[in-house]
Write a protein that holds these residues in place. Structure first.
Motif, PDB file in Angstrom:
ATOM      1  N   LEU A 209       0.845  -1.190   0.000  1.00  0.00           N
ATOM      2  CA  LEU A 209       0.000   0.000   0.000  1.00  0.00           C
ATOM      3  C   LEU A 209       0.879   1.238   0.000  1.00  0.00           C
ATOM      4  O   LEU A 209       1.868   1.320   0.734  1.00  0.00           O
ATOM      5  N   ALA A 210       0.497   2.198  -0.839  1.00  0.00           N
ATOM      6  CA  ALA A 210       1.139   3.510  -0.847  1.00  0.00           C
ATOM      7  C   ALA A 210       0.039   4.552  -0.852  1.00  0.00           C
ATOM      8  O   ALA A 210      -0.871   4.491  -1.696  1.00  0.00           O
ATOM      9  N   GLY A 211       0.086   5.477   0.097  1.00  0.00           N
ATOM     10  CA  GLY A 211      -1.016   6.423   0.184  1.00  0.00           C
ATOM     11  C   GLY A 211      -0.574   7.786   0.659  1.00  0.00           C
ATOM     12  O   GLY A 211       0.506   7.950   1.246  1.00  0.00           O
ATOM     13  N   TYR A 228      -1.775  -2.997  -4.003  1.00  0.00           N
ATOM     14  CA  TYR A 228      -1.292  -4.134  -4.802  1.00  0.00           C
ATOM     15  C   TYR A 228      -1.343  -5.375  -3.925  1.00  0.00           C
ATOM     16  O   TYR A 228      -0.959  -5.345  -2.752  1.00  0.00           O
ATOM     17  N   SER A 229      -1.816  -6.485  -4.494  1.00  0.00           N
ATOM     18  CA  SER A 229      -1.899  -7.740  -3.748  1.00  0.00           C
ATOM     19  C   SER A 229      -1.585  -8.905  -4.679  1.00  0.00           C
ATOM     20  O   SER A 229      -2.055  -8.936  -5.825  1.00  0.00           O
ATOM     21  N   LYS A 265      -3.974  -8.526  -7.729  1.00  0.00           N
ATOM     22  CA  LYS A 265      -4.972  -7.465  -7.701  1.00  0.00           C
ATOM     23  C   LYS A 265      -4.295  -6.109  -7.564  1.00  0.00           C
ATOM     24  O   LYS A 265      -3.306  -5.978  -6.838  1.00  0.00           O
ATOM     25  N   THR A 266      -4.815  -5.126  -8.253  1.00  0.00           N
ATOM     26  CA  THR A 266      -4.374  -3.751  -8.100  1.00  0.00           C
ATOM     27  C   THR A 266      -5.606  -2.872  -7.932  1.00  0.00           C
ATOM     28  O   THR A 266      -6.695  -3.214  -8.423  1.00  0.00           O
ATOM     29  N   GLY A 267      -5.432  -1.755  -7.248  1.00  0.00           N
ATOM     30  CA  GLY A 267      -6.595  -0.905  -7.035  1.00  0.00           C
ATOM     31  C   GLY A 267      -6.212   0.470  -6.541  1.00  0.00           C
ATOM     32  O   GLY A 267      -5.049   0.738  -6.184  1.00  0.00           O
TER      33      GLY A 267
END
Length: 418
Positions: A209-211, A228-229, A265-267
């Motif tokens: 995770l980048a936020g 990202y997973s 998975k990406t989101g």
């Protein structure tokens, strides 16, 4: 000017973030909650949760204990039949019978999970802070062990926060009767003569995770996360089956499902929050895509109306849409099971639209403890795709092969300090 302070009360109230205390006045904040979830005529869930958190000198220590109990009929993936059908469980010791024209439901299903999570956060240097997590869960056929690390840094007088995080989980799957051979024919005896192997299976999941969280003005902030997973190993549900049907739509045999051995998975997730006097508005959107062919969109809106110093009401609405996995099939046509690489009839992998509406009430007592009550209603509507064209006419006599799912959720929570 540090605009974050202007949003502190609203943000903490909405996101459930406790205030930072000094070592002298640090207390344990105890959160207790219980969730009851019940689908119409299907599975129900009861989930009590207890968590404890202590904050002092910009440090925090927390623990969370969760118990899940699932019972009730659940779809096994098969399609209806014009004659009664009896299915034997994987161990061979249980069975259930489906009446003509009805969706097959496994009424022997039950599961209990216990999970424990620990976390600790502390300053690193300058404006950097790190959070460490450890979690473990167990149920009768599944065990999971994982850890996480998250670092964040504040910029511009704490008006901008950058966060980077990662987690890893190692899971062990030990299906009753052993893991079945993918796409093998299910007999009606269960046990080792039903294509089951005795060895356990494993899978691993890695998340990144980048936020960034940005204070926009004294009354609003924006948070954006990139996700990202990657999962690999045994991702199949060992208890799900598919019907292999003829042109008349009647099941000829059943086969076990098979899913790919990896999933990426990406989101992106975006959340906007604004203080409106003593009220708070929150709106969020999430887009997620994966290499199984599932794209999903989630929109959520909450409004917290504080109608007195001690009470608030919070209406909530959530909309979710997803496309079906590339290998999703309501059923397979005769011979198709030898032609496909992967196949699943799990309705959770199908295309769908869902709506959730709810209302939460909160009350703060004179001593500072909080009580919350929430009631929600959930409706899931499948898109009706995934039916084999060669058997579509025959299957049409059974009506809707994947019916709507309706559920009620009730939650009660109580927070206090020690």
């Amino acid at each position: 000017m540090n605009k974050t302070k202007a949003l502190g009360a609203a943000a903490c109230a909405l996101l459930g973030a406790p205030a930072i205390a000094t070592a002298a006045d640090a207390k344990w904040d105890i959160d207790t909650a219980a969730l009851y979830y019940a689908e119409s005529g299907r599975v129900s869930l009861f989930e009590p949760v207890v968590s404890a958190n202590r904050n002092w000198d910009e440090r925090s220590l927390g623990a969370k204990l969760t118990l899940d109990t699932l019972t009730g009929p659940t779809p096994n993936g098969a399609t209806p039949s014009s004659t009664p059908r009896t299915v034997t469980g994987p161990s061979g010791s249980t069975s259930y019978t489906t009446q003509p024209g009805k969706i097959p439901l496994d009424d022997t299903f039950k599961d209990t999970r216990v999970a424990l999570a620990l976390d600790y956060s502390a300053p690193l240097f300058d404006d950097w802070k790190a959070a460490y997590g450890l979690n473990v869960s167990t149920e009768y056929d599944y065990r999971s062990l994982g850890g996480s690390l998250r670092v964040q840094r504040d910029f511009f007088e704490h008006n901008t926060t950058l966060a980077l995080g990662g987690s890893f989980a190692a899971d062990t799957v030990d299906p009753v009767g052993g893991a079945p051979d993918p796409l093998s024919v299910k007999s009606n005896s269960g046990g080792d003569d039903d294509g089951h192997g005795g060895s356990s299976k494993s899978k691993s999941t890695f998340d990144l995770l980048a936020g960034v969280t940005q204070v926009l003005d004294p009354k609003s902030l924006l948070r954006v996360n990139l996700i990202y997973s990657h999962a690999s190993g045994y991702l199949t549900d060992p208890y799900k089956i598919l019907s292999v049907v003829g042109s008349d739509g009647e099941p000829l045999r059943y086969v076990y499902e098979k899913r790919p051995g990896t999933r990426t998975k990406t989101g992106v997730y975006a959340e906007y929050m604004r203080a409106l006097g003593t009220d708070t508005l929150r709106a969020s959107y999430r887009f997620q895509t994966d290499d199984w062919g599932i794209d999903s969109h989630t929109v959520e809106l909450d409004y917290r109306w504080r109608f007195s110093a001690a009470n608030y009401l919070e209406p909530q609405v959530r909309y979710y849409r997803q496309t079906a996995a590339d290998f999703y099939h309501v059923a397979l046509y005769d011979g198709q099971e030898t032609q496909v690489q992967d196949a699943s009839a799990d309705y959770r992998l199908g295309g769908m639209d869902t709506w959730t509406g709810g209302l939460q009430f909160g009350h703060t007592f004179q001593g500072g403890s909080d009580l919350t009550l929430r009631l929600s209603y959930y409706v899931e509507t499948p898109d009706g795709k995934g039916v084999p064209a060669a058997a579509a006419d025959g299957l049409s006599k059974f009506g809707k092969l994947v019916p709507d799912t309706k559920a009620v959720m009730a939650t009660v929570g109580y927070r206090f300090s020690l």
